[in-house]
Design an enzyme around this catalytic site. Sequence first.
Site, PDB file in Angstrom:
ATOM      1  N   HIS A 194       0.856  -1.181   0.000  1.00 36.76           N
ATOM      2  CA  HIS A 194       0.000   0.000   0.000  1.00 36.76           C
ATOM      3  C   HIS A 194       0.894   1.234   0.000  1.00 36.76           C
ATOM      4  O   HIS A 194       2.033   1.191   0.476  1.00 36.76           O
ATOM      5  CB  HIS A 194      -0.885   0.012   1.242  1.00 36.76           C
ATOM      6  N   GLU A 250       0.939   3.833   1.843  1.00 35.82           N
ATOM      7  CA  GLU A 250       1.396   4.232   3.176  1.00 35.82           C
ATOM      8  C   GLU A 250       2.587   3.394   3.643  1.00 35.82           C
ATOM      9  O   GLU A 250       3.561   3.928   4.189  1.00 35.82           O
ATOM     10  CB  GLU A 250       0.262   4.089   4.202  1.00 35.82           C
ATOM     11  N   CYS A 253      -6.305   1.920   5.683  1.00 34.52           N
ATOM     12  CA  CYS A 253      -6.977   0.703   6.140  1.00 34.52           C
ATOM     13  C   CYS A 253      -6.413   0.317   7.506  1.00 34.52           C
ATOM     14  O   CYS A 253      -5.520   0.973   8.037  1.00 34.52           O
ATOM     15  CB  CYS A 253      -6.754  -0.419   5.122  1.00 34.52           C
ATOM     16  N   CYS A 266      -2.571  -0.277   7.477  1.00 37.59           N
ATOM     17  CA  CYS A 266      -1.794   0.967   7.366  1.00 37.59           C
ATOM     18  C   CYS A 266      -1.935   1.832   8.614  1.00 37.59           C
ATOM     19  O   CYS A 266      -0.961   2.464   9.038  1.00 37.59           O
ATOM     20  CB  CYS A 266      -2.204   1.727   6.109  1.00 37.59           C
TER      21      CYS A 266
END
Length: 165
Positions: free
Chosen positions: A55, A57, A85, A88
Amino acid sequence: MENNENNKFMKIALKEAKKSYDLEEIPVGAVIVKDGKVIARGHNLKETKNDTTNHAEIIAIKKASKKLKAWRLTGCTMYVTLEPCTMCAGALIQSRIDKVVIGTMDEKTGACGSVLNVLKDYKFNHTVEIEQGIMETECREILQSFFKFLREKRKNEKDLKIKEN
């Protein structure tokens, strides 16, 4: 932080999101700022790398840790186009980032206020300040545009298969 500063860094995060869009990845971008300077950038590469953890992040956190030669990212702020999410949000806590600035919220999987709030609702050893709604329209529009593109692409592929048969 002043809105001009927030907008400046969110625009950079949006450029990262566009990189994901161009790779047909969900367009999420993140940048990490320390002392008014971007020290790391990331964009979604989950599909490209076949790695659930890629992801925006997480990628940005790894790059920032490498740059600072430290896992603790105190004094840093993350700008991210879409609400993180659960994974993260956990990484934000574990990295000790001070603040996350969110473009648009994620009503399906958001873990910073939408579905749940991992950053504030639990008794962890670190809390992360949250600011949301920075360049919300632009951050939402890139996601909406992407999913519209995907639906049209899938429809065209389906129509092509029907014609071939």
